[in-house]
Design a protein around this motif. Structure first.
Motif, PDB file in Angstrom:
ATOM      1  N   ARG A 106       0.808  -1.210   0.000  1.00 52.09           N
ATOM      2  CA  ARG A 106       0.000   0.000   0.000  1.00 52.09           C
ATOM      3  C   ARG A 106       0.848   1.271   0.000  1.00 52.09           C
ATOM      4  O   ARG A 106       0.524   2.236  -0.696  1.00 52.09           O
ATOM      5  CB  ARG A 106      -0.939   0.003   1.211  1.00 52.09           C
ATOM      6  N   GLU A 107       1.908   1.295   0.781  1.00 56.94           N
ATOM      7  CA  GLU A 107       2.744   2.505   0.822  1.00 56.94           C
ATOM      8  C   GLU A 107       3.421   2.743  -0.518  1.00 56.94           C
ATOM      9  O   GLU A 107       3.520   3.881  -0.982  1.00 56.94           O
ATOM     10  CB  GLU A 107       3.788   2.386   1.935  1.00 56.94           C
ATOM     11  N   ASP A 108       3.883   1.667  -1.143  1.00 61.40           N
ATOM     12  CA  ASP A 108       4.504   1.799  -2.461  1.00 61.40           C
ATOM     13  C   ASP A 108       3.483   2.248  -3.496  1.00 61.40           C
ATOM     14  O   ASP A 108       3.792   3.053  -4.378  1.00 61.40           O
ATOM     15  CB  ASP A 108       5.135   0.471  -2.895  1.00 61.40           C
ATOM     16  N   GLU A 109       2.271   1.715  -3.386  1.00 68.84           N
ATOM     17  CA  GLU A 109       1.220   2.108  -4.319  1.00 68.84           C
ATOM     18  C   GLU A 109       0.988   3.615  -4.255  1.00 68.84           C
ATOM     19  O   GLU A 109       0.947   4.299  -5.291  1.00 68.84           O
ATOM     20  CB  GLU A 109      -0.088   1.368  -3.987  1.00 68.84           C
ATOM     21  N   GLU A 110       0.853   4.136  -3.049  1.00 72.53           N
ATOM     22  CA  GLU A 110       0.622   5.567  -2.897  1.00 72.53           C
ATOM     23  C   GLU A 110       1.797   6.385  -3.420  1.00 72.53           C
ATOM     24  O   GLU A 110       1.608   7.358  -4.165  1.00 72.53           O
ATOM     25  CB  GLU A 110       0.378   5.921  -1.434  1.00 72.53           C
ATOM     26  N   SER A 111       3.030   5.998  -3.062  1.00 77.38           N
ATOM     27  CA  SER A 111       4.183   6.809  -3.453  1.00 77.38           C
ATOM     28  C   SER A 111       4.356   6.847  -4.968  1.00 77.38           C
ATOM     29  O   SER A 111       4.683   7.897  -5.536  1.00 77.38           O
ATOM     30  CB  SER A 111       5.458   6.280  -2.779  1.00 77.38           C
TER      31      SER A 111
END
Length: 334
Positions: A106-111
């Protein structure tokens, strides 16, 4: 003789091996050897290899290849890239966001999606750079504050939506990352983040003078209008009459755009057919919230008919349930 599974596996393995060798070889050569738009060529090798790996079910490896290519483009410096090379970087960041979602990162998706949208704002709409010395974590705030400022100022939003896109970018190229980031925040319950991004995507796909948009782009924009209407309601536990009117205005606009596009299209278009089913259901739900059960029943029935005609099972189930709750037979009109 027809090829069997072993033949296909061997063929895929050979293809993977040759593309992998080409990718590794490209990294050892001076970038000037690739001549015009060199980063478009090197990243093209990576994209082809990664797409083969992804199709073969090797998502983690495909993700790593996309990421390596993306980092190469970043290291080259966005100011040094040509328009098509910038678009390739945006497209790969968007793809990384999509794959990160499937891989539950999820964090990678957002970034990745934030980077894509931020680059669109800078490279396409020329909205200026982030202040020097800002941290990576501040990128999302920069993107969202820019989008919010535009959504609060109708004149600015209209002016930006009427700007000509650079020749190296299409409306879909620009709208897709905006839509994906909006959907990310909507799913996370951050409605105030999602709404301005949906507004920006809509203004790209369906500008005030939409003659330059294709019918499919208009229908995609109409789908986003339906998403926006749903978010407006979701953001208020007890929506007032004014809020209901605002949401319905977006839903009706989406329905009108879809119907006009459907009339003009010579063949059935999946995007427009889906947008039509969703718009009918959303307006029916809003009519029900407003206490107009008779109109709600009529529209739910039309939504059921449309969902059945295109094989949209979730639409069928939702419409049947709504009709049942209203005490109406779950039979679409003839």
């Amino acid at each position: 003789m027809a090829s069997g599974p072993e033949t296909r596996v061997t063929s895929n393995s050979v293809q993977n091996s040759s593309k992998a060798r080409a990718w590794e070889k490209s990294k050892t050569l001076p970038i000037k050897d690739f001549k015009d738009q060199p980063h478009l060529k090197t990243s093209g090798i990576a994209v082809l290899l990664a797409s083969i790996l992804e199709a073969d079910g090797k998502r983690e490896r495909a993700y790593d290849i996309y990421l390596e290519s993306f980092e190469q483009l970043q290291q080259a410096g966005m100011e040094e890239l040509s328009g098509p090379e910038k678009l390739r970087a945006i497209a790969i960041a968007y793809k990384l966001g999509e794959m990160a979602n499937k891989l539950q990162r999820r964090e990678d998706e957002e970034s990745h999606l934030v980077w894509a949208v931020e680059t669109i704002l800078k490279s396409v709409f020329r909205l200026g750079d982030q202040p020097e010395g800002s941290e990576q974590a501040d990128h999302a705030n920069y993107v969202l504050e820019t989008a919010r400022a535009q959504s609060r100022n109708p004149d600015t939003l209209t002016m930006l939506s009427e700007l000509s896109l650079p020749e190296w970018a299409t409306k879909t190229d620009i709208a897709s990352p905006l839509e994906a980031l909006a959907a990310f925040y909507a799913e996370a319950g951050r409605v105030d983040f999602a709404m301005p991004l949906y507004l920006r995507a809509i203004s790209v796909l369906v500008p005030p003078s939409p003659e330059g948009s294709t019918d499919e782009e208009k229908c995609r924009g109409a789908q986003l209008m339906a998403n926006l209407a749903e978010l407006i309601i979701r953001n208020h536990s007890k929506p007032s009459e004014e809020i209901l009117h605002q949401a319905e205005a977006w839903a009706l606009q989406g329905l009108q755009i879809t119907m006009k596009a459907k009339e003009k299209l010579p063949n059935i278009n999946a995007t427009c057919e889906l947008a039509f089913a969703v718009a009918l259901f959303n307006i029916a739900a809003l009519r029900r919230m407003a206490g107009d059960n008779a109109e709600a029943k009529r529209l739910f029935a039309l939504s059921l008919k449309q969902s059945k005609s295109i094989g949209l099972q979730s639409g069928v189930e939702h419409a049947e349930q709504a009709l049942k709750e209203l005490g109406a037979p779950a039979n679409p009109p003839p």
